[in-house]
Design a protein around this motif. Structure first.
Motif, PDB file in Angstrom:
ATOM      1  N   GLY A  76      52.867 -48.072  24.995  1.00 42.79           N
ATOM      2  CA  GLY A  76      52.696 -48.270  23.985  1.00 42.79           C
ATOM      3  C   GLY A  76      52.304 -47.400  23.372  1.00 42.79           C
ATOM      4  O   GLY A  76      52.493 -46.074  22.774  1.00 42.79           O
ATOM      5  N   ALA A  77      51.262 -46.211  24.668  1.00 43.27           N
ATOM      6  CA  ALA A  77      51.273 -44.642  23.177  1.00 43.27           C
ATOM      7  C   ALA A  77      52.663 -43.812  23.902  1.00 43.27           C
ATOM      8  O   ALA A  77      52.447 -42.978  22.701  1.00 43.27           O
ATOM      9  N   GLY A  78      53.826 -44.117  24.370  1.00 42.24           N
ATOM     10  CA  GLY A  78      54.648 -43.353  23.842  1.00 42.24           C
ATOM     11  C   GLY A  78      55.903 -43.795  22.677  1.00 42.24           C
ATOM     12  O   GLY A  78      56.309 -42.657  21.764  1.00 42.24           O
ATOM     13  N   ARG A  79      55.767 -45.284  22.298  1.00 41.01           N
ATOM     14  CA  ARG A  79      55.733 -45.930  21.053  1.00 41.01           C
ATOM     15  C   ARG A  79      55.294 -45.232  20.260  1.00 41.01           C
ATOM     16  O   ARG A  79      55.465 -44.775  19.281  1.00 41.01           O
ATOM     17  N   TRP A  80      53.632 -44.823  19.841  1.00 40.20           N
ATOM     18  CA  TRP A  80      52.658 -44.474  19.620  1.00 40.20           C
ATOM     19  C   TRP A  80      53.500 -43.139  19.202  1.00 40.20           C
ATOM     20  O   TRP A  80      53.423 -42.481  17.217  1.00 40.20           O
ATOM     21  N   GLU A  81      53.297 -42.419  19.119  1.00 44.01           N
ATOM     22  CA  GLU A  81      53.973 -41.004  19.479  1.00 44.01           C
ATOM     23  C   GLU A  81      55.458 -41.049  19.017  1.00 44.01           C
ATOM     24  O   GLU A  81      55.624 -39.546  18.147  1.00 44.01           O
ATOM     25  N   LYS A  82      56.073 -41.464  19.496  1.00 44.95           N
ATOM     26  CA  LYS A  82      57.581 -41.559  18.567  1.00 44.95           C
ATOM     27  C   LYS A  82      57.293 -41.928  16.971  1.00 44.95           C
ATOM     28  O   LYS A  82      58.258 -41.305  16.127  1.00 44.95           O
ATOM     29  N   GLU A  83      56.526 -42.609  16.692  1.00 40.78           N
ATOM     30  CA  GLU A  83      56.081 -43.472  15.441  1.00 40.78           C
ATOM     31  C   GLU A  83      55.788 -41.742  14.358  1.00 40.78           C
ATOM     32  O   GLU A  83      56.115 -41.364  13.209  1.00 40.78           O
ATOM     33  N   TRP A  84      55.302 -41.180  15.681  1.00 45.78           N
ATOM     34  CA  TRP A  84      53.542 -40.322  14.526  1.00 45.78           C
ATOM     35  C   TRP A  84      54.928 -39.156  14.446  1.00 45.78           C
ATOM     36  O   TRP A  84      55.831 -38.111  13.629  1.00 45.78           O
ATOM     37  N   ILE A  85      56.071 -38.932  15.325  1.00 41.14           N
ATOM     38  CA  ILE A  85      57.197 -37.601  14.991  1.00 41.14           C
ATOM     39  C   ILE A  85      57.776 -37.956  14.091  1.00 41.14           C
ATOM     40  O   ILE A  85      58.152 -37.249  13.165  1.00 41.14           O
ATOM     41  N   TYR A  87      57.188 -39.850  11.638  1.00 38.38           N
ATOM     42  CA  TYR A  87      56.119 -39.528   9.967  1.00 38.38           C
ATOM     43  C   TYR A  87      56.630 -38.034  10.256  1.00 38.38           C
ATOM     44  O   TYR A  87      56.484 -38.060   8.973  1.00 38.38           O
ATOM     45  N   GLN A  88      55.683 -37.396  11.036  1.00 38.78           N
ATOM     46  CA  GLN A  88      55.967 -36.093  10.252  1.00 38.78           C
ATOM     47  C   GLN A  88      57.339 -35.402   9.907  1.00 38.78           C
ATOM     48  O   GLN A  88      57.472 -34.008   8.753  1.00 38.78           O
ATOM     49  N   ALA A  89      58.954 -36.097  10.947  1.00 35.91           N
ATOM     50  CA  ALA A  89      60.214 -35.778  10.229  1.00 35.91           C
ATOM     51  C   ALA A  89      60.257 -36.057   8.931  1.00 35.91           C
ATOM     52  O   ALA A  89      60.802 -35.412   7.818  1.00 35.91           O
ATOM     53  N   GLU A  90      59.671 -37.635   8.080  1.00 34.73           N
ATOM     54  CA  GLU A  90      60.488 -37.699   6.957  1.00 34.73           C
ATOM     55  C   GLU A  90      58.969 -37.354   5.787  1.00 34.73           C
ATOM     56  O   GLU A  90      59.228 -37.187   4.920  1.00 34.73           O
ATOM     57  N   VAL A  91      58.138 -36.643   6.499  1.00 34.38           N
ATOM     58  CA  VAL A  91      57.488 -35.859   4.836  1.00 34.38           C
ATOM     59  C   VAL A  91      57.038 -34.990   5.147  1.00 34.38           C
ATOM     60  O   VAL A  91      56.921 -33.866   4.771  1.00 34.38           O
ATOM     61  N   ALA A  92      58.376 -34.066   6.027  1.00 38.67           N
ATOM     62  CA  ALA A  92      58.391 -32.586   6.315  1.00 38.67           C
ATOM     63  C   ALA A  92      58.603 -31.768   4.665  1.00 38.67           C
ATOM     64  O   ALA A  92      57.907 -30.823   4.573  1.00 38.67           O
ATOM     65  N   ASP A  93      59.249 -32.226   3.803  1.00 44.82           N
ATOM     66  CA  ASP A  93      60.329 -31.941   3.324  1.00 44.82           C
ATOM     67  C   ASP A  93      58.810 -32.491   2.145  1.00 44.82           C
ATOM     68  O   ASP A  93      58.879 -31.808   0.994  1.00 44.82           O
ATOM     69  N   LEU A  94      57.870 -33.946   1.733  1.00 45.50           N
ATOM     70  CA  LEU A  94      57.245 -33.477   1.525  1.00 45.50           C
ATOM     71  C   LEU A  94      56.061 -32.714   1.249  1.00 45.50           C
ATOM     72  O   LEU A  94      55.394 -32.308   0.234  1.00 45.50           O
ATOM     73  N   THR A  95      55.474 -32.480   2.230  1.00 45.23           N
ATOM     74  CA  THR A  95      54.562 -31.552   2.711  1.00 45.23           C
ATOM     75  C   THR A  95      55.210 -30.028   2.285  1.00 45.23           C
ATOM     76  O   THR A  95      53.840 -29.580   1.476  1.00 45.23           O
ATOM     77  N   ALA A  96      55.916 -29.787   2.457  1.00 45.34           N
ATOM     78  CA  ALA A  96      56.963 -28.603   1.853  1.00 45.34           C
ATOM     79  C   ALA A  96      56.624 -27.968   0.437  1.00 45.34           C
ATOM     80  O   ALA A  96      56.060 -27.274  -0.542  1.00 45.34           O
ATOM     81  N   GLY A  97      56.855 -29.563  -0.638  1.00 41.24           N
ATOM     82  CA  GLY A  97      57.009 -29.059  -1.708  1.00 41.24           C
ATOM     83  C   GLY A  97      55.495 -29.604  -2.297  1.00 41.24           C
ATOM     84  O   GLY A  97      55.186 -28.650  -3.467  1.00 41.24           O
TER      85      GLY A  97
END
Length: 262
Positions: A76-85, A87-97
């Motif tokens: 479960g911890a590994g899958r949680w961390e994968k979801e976090w990764i 999420y970070q990739a998907e919002v990278a452009d939004l955060t930079a904007g």
């Protein structure tokens, strides 16, 4: 983000919900098999019934654990961390904007303050007695009319500049609010996915523990002593967590220090 990308993302997020993570027969049989093997070997070993005598409640609290429980916790911890990764990739452009929009907003605010000062100065009545070169013999009424016209022209230019800055500032603030909402939506989707992972892990651990108790030679006593501790969820899983738009939370990604089930 283009309008086409926004429509595609909206369709992906608003489509019919999918079922929870399937707990297939292979995974279930594997958990049952591990529980049966552990029970036959007497795992976990229970403390003696008289161990509580002369001990404090903290000392007598049993720490029951098995390798299978640790494995499921880390799953479960590994899958949680994968979801976090993800999420970070998907919002990278939004955060930079958003950071760019914040820089533009700060620049507009910095320009707006002196522009408003100039507008207040332009609202002051002009000195109609001031004569420029070539106006030494001009009638005083004409000189006063010229000064008032110059003041009106100057105020019109400054007011136009202030209006442009205010409009640009409002547009930038609207852009920031839009990006914040997009980031928040992505966080809520990630939180729901992480909740599905937690439910999946709990379901597997429940199946394992049920089989373990039924097959264990001291199953009745084991059932009274079991106090499963689920993996410690990350801070971003809480519903009141606000998405970080400038930097990731301090506990990411090292939030799974208590991932093992004990």
């Amino acid at each position: 983000m283009s309008r086409r990308d926004a429509r595609r993302r909206s369709r992906r997020w608003t489509k019919r919900s999918e079922r929870a993570i399937p707990y297939g027969p292979f995974a279930r049989l594997t958990d049952w098999w591990c529980a049966t093997r552990d029970a036959r070997k007497g795992i976990p070993q229970l403390p003696p019934e008289d161990a509580r005598a002369g001990s404090t409640p903290a000392d007598t609290e049993p720490h029951l654990n098995t390798p299978r429980m640790m494995f499921l916790g880390q799953l479960g911890a590994g899958r949680w961390e994968k979801e976090w990764i993800v999420y970070q990739a998907e919002v990278a452009d939004l955060t930079a904007g958003r950071r760019n929009a914040e820089a533009q907003r700060d620049a507009f605010v910095e320009q707006l303050a002196p522009a408003r000062d100039r507008l207040r100065q332009a609202d002051q009545p002009p000195d109609t007695t001031v004569r420029l070169a070539g106006e030494q013999h001009t009638d005083a009424a004409i000189v006063a009319q010229r000064r008032r016209r110059e003041q009106a022209d100057r105020r019109e230019r400054v007011a136009a500049e202030v209006g442009r800055l205010v409009e640009a500032l409002h547009a930038t603030q609207t852009r920031i609010a839009y990006l914040d909402e997009q980031i928040a939506i992505r966080l809520r989707v990630t939180q729901r996915r992480a909740a599905m992972i937690e439910a999946y892990v709990r379901r597997r651990e429940a199946a394992y523990l049920t089989r373990l108790v039924r097959r264990h030679p001291q199953g009745a006593r084991l059932n009274t002593l079991l106090r499963p501790t689920w993996p410690q969820p990350p801070r971003w899983l809480r519903a009141d967590h606000q998405p970080a738009t400038t930097a990731p939370p301090a506990d990411a990604p090292a939030w799974h220090t208590r991932a093992a089930v004990s």
